[in-house]
Motif scaffolding. Structure first.
Motif, short mmCIF file in Angstrom:
data_model
loop_
_atom_site.label_atom_id
_atom_site.label_comp_id
_atom_site.label_asym_id
_atom_site.label_seq_id
_atom_site.Cartn_x
_atom_site.Cartn_y
_atom_site.Cartn_z
N PHE A 185 0.86 -1.18 0.00
CA PHE A 185 0.00 0.00 0.00
C PHE A 185 0.89 1.23 0.00
O PHE A 185 1.74 1.40 0.89
CB PHE A 185 -0.91 0.01 1.23
CG PHE A 185 -1.75 -1.23 1.37
CD1 PHE A 185 -2.50 -1.70 0.29
CD2 PHE A 185 -1.79 -1.93 2.56
CE1 PHE A 185 -3.28 -2.84 0.41
CE2 PHE A 185 -2.58 -3.07 2.70
CZ PHE A 185 -3.32 -3.52 1.61
N ILE A 186 0.70 2.10 -0.99
CA ILE A 186 1.53 3.28 -1.15
C ILE A 186 0.70 4.51 -0.87
O ILE A 186 -0.37 4.69 -1.47
CB ILE A 186 2.13 3.36 -2.58
CG1 ILE A 186 2.66 1.99 -3.04
CG2 ILE A 186 3.20 4.43 -2.64
CD1 ILE A 186 3.76 1.40 -2.20
N SER A 187 1.16 5.39 0.00
CA SER A 187 0.44 6.61 0.32
C SER A 187 0.43 7.55 -0.89
O SER A 187 1.49 7.93 -1.38
CB SER A 187 1.08 7.32 1.51
OG SER A 187 0.56 8.64 1.63
N PRO A 188 -0.76 7.97 -1.37
CA PRO A 188 -0.80 8.90 -2.49
C PRO A 188 -0.20 10.26 -2.15
O PRO A 188 0.31 10.96 -3.03
CB PRO A 188 -2.30 9.03 -2.80
CG PRO A 188 -2.93 7.84 -2.19
CD PRO A 188 -2.10 7.52 -0.98
N GLN A 207 2.43 -0.11 4.13
CA GLN A 207 2.47 -1.49 4.61
C GLN A 207 2.52 -2.41 3.41
O GLN A 207 2.04 -2.06 2.33
CB GLN A 207 1.25 -1.81 5.47
CG GLN A 207 1.25 -3.20 6.08
CD GLN A 207 -0.02 -3.50 6.85
OE1 GLN A 207 -0.92 -2.68 6.93
NE2 GLN A 207 -0.12 -4.69 7.41
N SER A 208 3.10 -3.59 3.60
CA SER A 208 3.10 -4.60 2.56
C SER A 208 2.69 -5.93 3.19
O SER A 208 3.46 -6.51 3.96
CB SER A 208 4.49 -4.74 1.93
OG SER A 208 4.50 -5.77 0.97
N LYS A 232 9.74 7.20 -8.33
CA LYS A 232 8.37 7.11 -7.84
C LYS A 232 8.01 5.65 -7.64
O LYS A 232 8.37 4.79 -8.45
CB LYS A 232 7.40 7.77 -8.82
CG LYS A 232 5.97 7.84 -8.26
CD LYS A 232 5.06 8.69 -9.11
CE LYS A 232 3.66 8.76 -8.51
NZ LYS A 232 2.75 9.60 -9.32
N VAL A 233 7.28 5.37 -6.56
CA VAL A 233 6.86 4.02 -6.22
C VAL A 233 5.34 3.96 -6.22
O VAL A 233 4.67 4.87 -5.74
CB VAL A 233 7.40 3.60 -4.84
CG1 VAL A 233 6.90 2.22 -4.46
CG2 VAL A 233 8.92 3.62 -4.83
N GLU A 234 4.81 2.88 -6.80
CA GLU A 234 3.37 2.67 -6.80
C GLU A 234 3.09 1.19 -6.61
O GLU A 234 3.97 0.35 -6.79
CB GLU A 234 2.76 3.19 -8.11
CG GLU A 234 1.27 3.31 -8.12
CD GLU A 234 0.69 4.07 -6.94
OE1 GLU A 234 0.34 3.39 -5.94
OE2 GLU A 234 0.63 5.30 -6.98
N PRO A 289 -5.08 5.39 -7.52
CA PRO A 289 -4.70 4.63 -6.32
C PRO A 289 -5.73 4.67 -5.20
O PRO A 289 -5.63 3.89 -4.25
CB PRO A 289 -3.41 5.33 -5.87
CG PRO A 289 -3.60 6.76 -6.30
CD PRO A 289 -4.41 6.71 -7.57
N GLY A 290 -6.70 5.58 -5.29
CA GLY A 290 -7.63 5.77 -4.18
C GLY A 290 -7.09 6.80 -3.20
O GLY A 290 -5.92 7.17 -3.23
N ASP A 291 -7.94 7.27 -2.31
CA ASP A 291 -7.53 8.30 -1.36
C ASP A 291 -6.48 7.82 -0.38
O ASP A 291 -5.73 8.62 0.18
CB ASP A 291 -8.76 8.81 -0.58
CG ASP A 291 -9.63 9.73 -1.41
OD1 ASP A 291 -9.20 10.10 -2.53
OD2 ASP A 291 -10.73 10.08 -0.96
N HIS A 292 -6.44 6.52 -0.12
CA HIS A 292 -5.51 5.98 0.86
C HIS A 292 -4.51 5.00 0.26
O HIS A 292 -3.83 4.28 0.98
CB HIS A 292 -6.28 5.31 2.01
CG HIS A 292 -7.34 6.17 2.60
ND1 HIS A 292 -8.68 6.06 2.24
CD2 HIS A 292 -7.27 7.19 3.49
CE1 HIS A 292 -9.38 6.97 2.90
NE2 HIS A 292 -8.56 7.67 3.67
N GLY A 293 -4.46 4.93 -1.07
CA GLY A 293 -3.52 4.02 -1.74
C GLY A 293 -3.96 2.57 -1.73
O GLY A 293 -3.15 1.68 -1.97
#
Length: 307
Positions: A81-84, A91-92, A116-118, A160-164
């Motif tokens: 999960f990547i923070s936008p 977290q993974s 950049k990470v996604e 990604p959504g609001d929270h990745g």
């Protein structure tokens, strides 16, 4: 004289790290490095594991950048999960103990390049979209492998959504009170439609533990239990796609990942279930296509994260 723009895309998988140099939409050079990050996280304290992950990734990138000095940026598809907002890995689930680390920031400082990470499934979705000759307004990608990943492309951009955490499709519940999932819930899609789900279905019916591709071979040879395992995978995918169609109304659902090679074994059950579950006005509106990109989409999508 035109300047050739080269980008680097990194696809981090279960046991290896793939680094590709991309020109246009072509991977002109690819290297694979052993990188069992999951085992590293299980065997070491989080801080030590993180430094080892950083060291391995940096070493691979330095090797490629030294050979291709015109690299304009580096993009990474990472399983987590990547923070936008911050770009940090929050977290993974597949990398125990790894929380709130700044892979992009630390690598950028060390390499002197934009990084950049996604999320890896979203990156694969973006790569698949980039490779399409005709671009739809919206596209859903489903990656079928050990689990089920998902990505949404809307307006030409990965969402990604609001929270990745958008498009955690593997955890759509398709069988209430069904198999226990690693996320803690019961009956999640990936417990039936991923490779591990097919393996579990066949083992429940026969008592035999085979790999998914071995079960596929038996299904093609006429084994009814093997075909039933893939029918279940297809029908549960149909349930999930019907939910996605009713909530997102995408023009295209593109199916990739290693399990997509068994598409002919799943296709009939999937389409029957999808037709049953969709409201009539949505039937036949969403095109379902199997990826033809091989395993290049993740690298290409990652490479274009930096623009």
């Amino acid at each position: 004289m035109s300047t050739i723009i080269e980008r680097v895309g990194v696809d981090i998988g279960g046991t290896n790290l793939r680094v590709g140099v991309v020109r246009g939409l072509e991977v002109v050079h690819e290297l694979r490095f052993p990188a069992d990050f999951s085992s590293i996280c299980k065997q070491h304290a989080p801080a030590t594991a993180w430094q080892e992950i950083l060291r391995i990734t940096l070493s691979a990138l330095q090797q490629v950048v030294a050979e291709y000095p015109r690299v304009a940026g580096v993009g990474i598809g990472f399983p987590g999960f990547i923070s936008p907002e911050s770009g940090r890995v929050v977290q993974s689930p597949n990398l125990p103990g790894l929380r709130d680390v700044d892979l992009a920031g630390e690598l950028s400082d060390l390499l002197g390049l934009p990084v950049k990470v996604e999320n890896d499934a979203l990156v694969a979705a973006f790569g698949e979209y980039m490779l399409l000759a005709e671009k739809p307004r919206s596209m859903v990608y489903l990656g079928l492998g050990t689990g089920v990943g998902g990505g949404l492309i809307h307006g030409g951009q990965p969402y990604p959504g609001d929270h990745g955490m958008a498009m955690e499709v593997g955890h759509i519940i398709v069988s209430p009170h069904g198999r226990k999932c690693g996320c803690g819930n019961l009956g999640c899609l990936e417990q039936y439609a991923a490779a591990t789900g097919v393996i579990a279905s066949y083992a429940e019916a026969t008592g035999e533990q085979l790999l998914a591709h071995e079960i596929a071979a038996r299904a093609k040879a006429g084994d009814s239990h093997a075909q039933a395992a893939y029918d279940l995978a297809g029908s549960t995918l149909g349930i999930a796609i019907a939910h996605l169609a009713k909530t997102l109304d995408p023009a295209l659902v593109l199916i990739g990942g290693g399990m997509s090679q068994a598409w002919p074994l799943m296709q009939k059950a999937l389409k029957e279930q999808l037709h049953q579950d969709l409201i009539p006005v949505l039937r036949d509106k969403t095109q379902i296509v199997v990826s033809g990109s091989g395993d290049q989409a993740g690298i290409i999508g990652a490479a274009y994260l930096t623009g």
